[in-house]
Design a protein around this motif. Structure first.
Motif, PDB file in Angstrom:
ATOM      1  N   LEU A 179       5.055  -0.140  20.926  1.00 16.10           N
ATOM      2  CA  LEU A 179       4.163   0.444  21.945  1.00 16.10           C
ATOM      3  C   LEU A 179       4.641  -0.474  23.235  1.00 16.10           C
ATOM      4  CD1 LEU A 179       0.536   0.687  21.718  1.00 16.10           C
ATOM      5  CD2 LEU A 179       1.523  -0.427  23.751  1.00 16.10           C
ATOM      6  N   CYS A 226      -4.103   6.620  22.933  1.00 14.95           N
ATOM      7  CA  CYS A 226      -3.251   6.716  21.872  1.00 14.95           C
ATOM      8  C   CYS A 226      -3.642   7.806  21.022  1.00 14.95           C
ATOM      9  CB  CYS A 226      -3.400   5.466  20.773  1.00 14.95           C
ATOM     10  SG  CYS A 226      -2.942   3.787  21.651  1.00 14.95           S
ATOM     11  N   VAL A 272       0.266   6.927  24.254  1.00 18.43           N
ATOM     12  CA  VAL A 272       0.978   6.459  23.083  1.00 18.43           C
ATOM     13  C   VAL A 272       0.969   7.507  21.831  1.00 18.43           C
ATOM     14  CG1 VAL A 272       1.498   4.474  21.802  1.00 18.43           C
ATOM     15  CG2 VAL A 272       0.504   4.358  23.965  1.00 18.43           C
ATOM     16  N   THR A 317       5.941   7.049  23.823  1.00 18.63           N
ATOM     17  CA  THR A 317       4.918   6.885  24.694  1.00 18.63           C
ATOM     18  C   THR A 317       5.442   7.633  26.175  1.00 18.63           C
ATOM     19  OG1 THR A 317       4.683   4.655  24.029  1.00 18.63           O
ATOM     20  CG2 THR A 317       4.122   4.988  26.354  1.00 18.63           C
TER      21      THR A 317
END
Ligand code: ADP
Length: 526
Positions: free
Chosen positions: A56, A79, A9, A18
């Motif tokens: 997300l 992330c 992400v 993403t």
């Protein structure tokens, strides 16, 4: 067995991308959703944490659908995020107000007050403490944009929120909480909270003296972890919502500059990358902590063990183009569907390519929100200079691209001094680096070859995926760097280079003459 994948992400300021990335750095699928930035009067810049989370979820769903891979192949989620945001949350991790982003300068006054008050904190001499803090923290100067300032702003202006704050989280920390239910901060996400001793990059720790000086209670800071640590597994409800396995690992990840450096394949000391996103920077791994206060360049903790990351940061890059797109060329109501967003920038590229280098003498200052490096000045603002009747829309667009590159050129000498050697090349990554025209302009303005990553938009996601594979002990950073793929290398055109030398002279002259005027017009303090 099918190759394992990481759901990576990349939450930037403009939106969330993403991607599903393999260990060999192949992006199987990716998706994007924009996220709104709320600019407020009085230097505020907020985002809504729930918007990040929804972006997300939506992008993760889309890539998993697009790739059509079985959940068992997704080994981890990891992330990379914008840095220096601050989200006060309660015990349940629920935000108590909007997130204060890295662009938000409202904390400057509170930080100034706190610094003055240091003399009263256990009798510390503020100057000595400031010097020591720089030494430990590594960033070149205290800034109203740092989480340290955001937290003090909340303490002073929203005392009830402060009182109810269980933890102050950075953007990365917040996503990690949503994914795992754990409150942690990474060695890089914590750095501009100014409460850790970063002198030994492999042993970053909270420091009691700094915690006391910060004016924030120590227990409001989360537990510290290295970027490659497996911090837990997906919460059951999140795994269900995404259709991923229960028990899917979550690796801590990194803020975007560290992830970009890894995704760019610039692992060797002094091997530099140029990030061209909303903001821009030149970054390079270095073996030692060092700070150049006069040029606002620092070596900061990052995801690669035993390394620091030199960061020379500029506030405005691609946001000059998004400003043009959203505020000048299109009225909000007529704004193109965000799905078409990359096409708008491609149109800019085509238009800019038609104008000769030098934009017929039109000069653009890209300082839409102050500047950081090589001159820290919040009051600077943008502008077109030398505009004439024979200029066209095309000239203006090219001048904007050139203006951002001239601003970057301003950093090259201080960066080379910092590294102690000449740059021989820059690897370009980030949304702006998808533009071939802009890459060529950078090569000509900087007089350096610009190596364009094969998938410039995905550098942060690829970096986050590599961090996860390293955390899972399925990869090492050297192997990851060796498999970097490039699309093209742009060599400087020497005729254009000479022309841009003149433009650069005018650009720095413009700054020198206008800086005092901007300071009078827009004085923002610390
Ligand atoms: P961030 O994650 O920092 O928000 P990105 O890396 O997603 O930024 O890059 C967004 C920026 O990329 C936009 O502001 C825009 O200026 C620029 N951009 C995207 N596509 C193009 C393109 N084809 N040509 C030029 N610039 C582009």
């Amino acid at each position: 067995m099918d190759e394992q994948l990481v759901l990576a992400v990349d939450l930037g300021t403009s939106g969330c991308k993403t991607a599903l990335v393999s260990r060999s750095g192949t992006v199987l699928a990716w998706a994007y959703r924009p996220v709104t930035l709320h600019l407020l009067d009085g230097a505020g810049a907020e985002q809504v944490p729930e918007d990040w989370w929804q972006a997300l979820l939506a992008t993760a769903h889309e890539v998993l659908d697009k790739a059509g891979v079985s959940a068992s192949r997704v080994a981890a989620v990891c992330c990379s995020t914008q840095g220096e945001g601050t989200i006060p949350v309660d015990r349940e991790g629920i935000p108590l107000m909007n997130a204060i982003t890295w662009m938000d300068m409202r904390g400057a006054a509170s930080l100034r007050k706190q610094v003055r008050g240091w003399v009263n904190v256990a009798g510390y001499d503020p100057l000595k403490l400031a010097r020591w803090l720089r030494l430990c923290g590594g960033a070149p100067a205290l800034s109203g944009k740092d989480p340290a300032a955001h937290m003090l702003f909340i303490r002073d202006m929203y005392p009830q929120v402060y009182h109810n704050t269980y933890k102050f989280l950075n953007v990365l920390d917040y996503l990690n909480f949503r994914l795992t239910g754990r409150f942690v901060a990474t060695h890089d996400s914590i750095q501009t909270s100014w409460v850790t001793d970063n002198r030994d990059v492999d042993r970053i720790r909270y420091n009691d003296k700094l915690l006391q000086a910060s004016g924030i209670e120590a227990d409001k800071f989360p537990e510290l972890v290295p970027c490659t640590e497996v911090i837990g597994v997906l919460r059951a409800d999140v795994a269900n919502a995404l259709g991923l396995r229960r028990g899917t690992a979550v690796v801590a990840g990194a803020i975007d500059n560290s992830a970009a450096a890894i995704g760019a394949g610039t692992l060797a000391d002094g091997d530099a990358h140029l990030y061209l996103g909303t903001s821009s920077w030149i970054g390079a791994h270095v073996p030692q902590k060092k700070t150049d206060i006069s040029a606002m360049i620092a070596a900061i903790p990052c995801a690669v063990p035993s390394k620091y990351l030199m960061m020379a940061m500029q506030t405005s890059a691609g946001n000059n183009l998004s400003f043009l797109k959203e505020k000048i060329l299109y009225h909000q109501d007529e704004l193109l569907n965000e799905e078409q967003l990359p096409d708008v920038y491609k149109i800019f590229d085509r238009i800019a390519a038609k104008v000769p280098a030098g934009s017929q003498g039109l000069l653009y200052a890209p300082w839409l929100y102050g500047e950081r490096c090589p001159v820290e000045d919040r009051s600077l603002r943008g502008g077109l200079f030398n505009l004439s009747l024979d200029h066209t829309r095309e000239t203006v667009i090219r001048a904007i691209l050139e203006g951002v590159a001239l601003n970057t050129r301003w950093m090259v000498d201080p960066v080379q001094r910092f590294l102690g050697r000449k740059l021989d090349c820059l690897t370009a990554v980030g949304g702006g680096a998808t533009s071939n025209v802009w890459c060529q302009i950078f090569a000509d303005v900087l007089g350096l070859p610009i190596r364009q990553l094969a998938e410039p938009m995905q550098a942060n996601a690829i970096g986050a995926a590599y961090i996860a594979f390293v955390g899972l002990r399925q990869l090492d950073f050297a192997t990851a760097a060796a498999q970097t793929r490039y699309r093209a290398t742009y060599q400087p055109n020497h005729v254009h280079r000479n022309l841009y030398n003149d433009s650069f002279g005018a650009f720095t002259e413009l700054h020198r003459r206008l800086a005092p005027l901007y300071q009078r017009l827009n004085h923002q303090g610390l």
